[in-house]
Design an enzyme around this catalytic site. Structure first.
Site, PDB file in Angstrom:
ATOM      1  N   ILE A 228       1.479   6.601 -64.783  1.00 47.16           N
ATOM      2  CA  ILE A 228       2.286   6.571 -63.165  1.00 47.16           C
ATOM      3  C   ILE A 228       2.374   7.862 -62.507  1.00 47.16           C
ATOM      4  CG2 ILE A 228       3.044   5.256 -61.339  1.00 47.16           C
ATOM      5  CD1 ILE A 228       3.579   2.562 -63.538  1.00 47.16           C
TER       6      ILE A 228
ATOM      7  N   TYR B 254      -2.164   0.574 -67.703  1.00 46.81           N
ATOM      8  CA  TYR B 254      -1.135   2.159 -66.811  1.00 46.81           C
ATOM      9  C   TYR B 254       0.530   1.683 -67.826  1.00 46.81           C
ATOM     10  CZ  TYR B 254       0.345  -0.876 -62.821  1.00 46.81           C
ATOM     11  OH  TYR B 254       0.649  -1.596 -62.490  1.00 46.81           O
ATOM     12  N   CYS B 255       0.980   2.553 -67.352  1.00 39.27           N
ATOM     13  CA  CYS B 255       2.502   2.555 -67.866  1.00 39.27           C
ATOM     14  C   CYS B 255       3.003   3.918 -66.669  1.00 39.27           C
ATOM     15  CB  CYS B 255       2.603   2.420 -69.616  1.00 39.27           C
ATOM     16  SG  CYS B 255       1.669   3.974 -70.202  1.00 39.27           S
ATOM     17  N   THR B 256       4.378   4.169 -67.308  1.00 38.71           N
ATOM     18  CA  THR B 256       5.164   5.093 -66.575  1.00 38.71           C
ATOM     19  C   THR B 256       4.211   6.009 -67.148  1.00 38.71           C
ATOM     20  OG1 THR B 256       7.144   4.167 -67.546  1.00 38.71           O
ATOM     21  CG2 THR B 256       7.531   5.977 -66.296  1.00 38.71           C
TER      22      THR B 256
ATOM     23  N   CYS C 118       0.591   2.563 -72.813  1.00 40.66           N
ATOM     24  CA  CYS C 118      -1.501   2.447 -72.686  1.00 40.66           C
ATOM     25  C   CYS C 118      -2.313   2.989 -73.687  1.00 40.66           C
ATOM     26  CB  CYS C 118      -1.396   2.713 -70.843  1.00 40.66           C
ATOM     27  SG  CYS C 118      -0.996   4.360 -70.238  1.00 40.66           S
TER      28      CYS C 118
END
Length: 243
Positions: A210, A182-184, A189
């Site tokens: 996210i 996961y990432c922003t 990701c």
């Protein structure tokens, strides 16, 4: 009153002429009074923009009229002030630099897990196959320090180009588990999941990152705030600026 619309979006799609497209998009954005950053590369587009809702949505609609960007999806949030100082459109080698030319999301995405399913997996303590779920944070350490999923793996990388070496060092810890990168907003990701799968790891990407998780299911299992790259600094699970 939150009257400024903020959007983030990216799409891995083949762009043969990113340098030529750069002035075209800048002219359109400036004409609509928008500010922010658009990154263009042969592998796709990445954008963070803010402005009046009608102008910003019209810009996105015009962008989607180009077949290359027809499937572009945006994440929206609101702020009371313009979080960007100027309008920049940049031509880059990669829209998110990884230095792994074999990782080409435009040729095929890695499998993804939607936010609601991930929340259910976290609440039941396993995925639907009964396997352990490992949340892998692909962001830089300073971003993670602002907020992250509870219990997520954090390799303390300082830039995304370090991610492949970190995978090599920790590969054995991930084999045989369901890894969710996961990432922003999804862009890191997506590349991360492809690289992990190339290394024999059963990896999925969190659809929408996210911000997409906040939008769809709120802040369950997330601790803190999500760092964003503008003057808002971070947003909470309601996607409200926290400064």
């Amino acid at each position: 009153m939150a009257s400024v619309l903020n959007i983030s979006a990216y799409l891995f799609t083949q762009i043969a002429d990113p340098a030529a497209l750069r002035p075209v998009l800048r002219e359109r954005a400036v004409a609509r009074g928008l500010k922010g950053t658009i990154l263009l590369a042969e592998e796709g587009i990445n954008l963070f923009l803010a402005g009046g809702a009608d102008d910003l949505r019209a810009f996105v609609d015009e962008l989607r009229a180009d077949a290359r960007f027809a499937s572009l999806t945006t994440k929206e949030s609101w702020s009371s002030e313009q979080p960007f100082q100027r309008m920049l459109v940049k031509h880059k080698r990669e829209i998110i630099r990884m230095d792994r030319p074999t990782v080409r999301p435009a040729a095929g995405r890695a499998p993804a897990v939607d936010p609601a399913t991930l929340r259910r997996w976290l609440e039941q303590g396993r995925d639907d196959r009964g396997r352990d779920v490992v949340l892998l944070d692909t962001r830089n350490a300073f971003e993670v320090d602002r907020g992250a999923f509870a219990g997520a793996v954090d390799w303390r990388i300082e830039r995304f180009t370090q991610f492949p070496d970190a995978v090599a060092a920790h590969r054995d810890e991930l084999v045989g588990k369901t890894v969710v990168s996961y990432c922003t907003g999804g862009i890191r990701c997506e590349k991360a999941a492809l690289h992990l799968r190339d290394e024999g790891i059963d990896a999925l990407q969190l659809e929408g990152g996210i911000l997409g998780y906040f939008e769809q299911v709120g802040g369950a299992h997330f601790e803190g705030e999500c760092f964003v790259f503008d003057e808002r600094i971070a947003v909470d699970p309601r996607l409200a600026p926290v400064g």
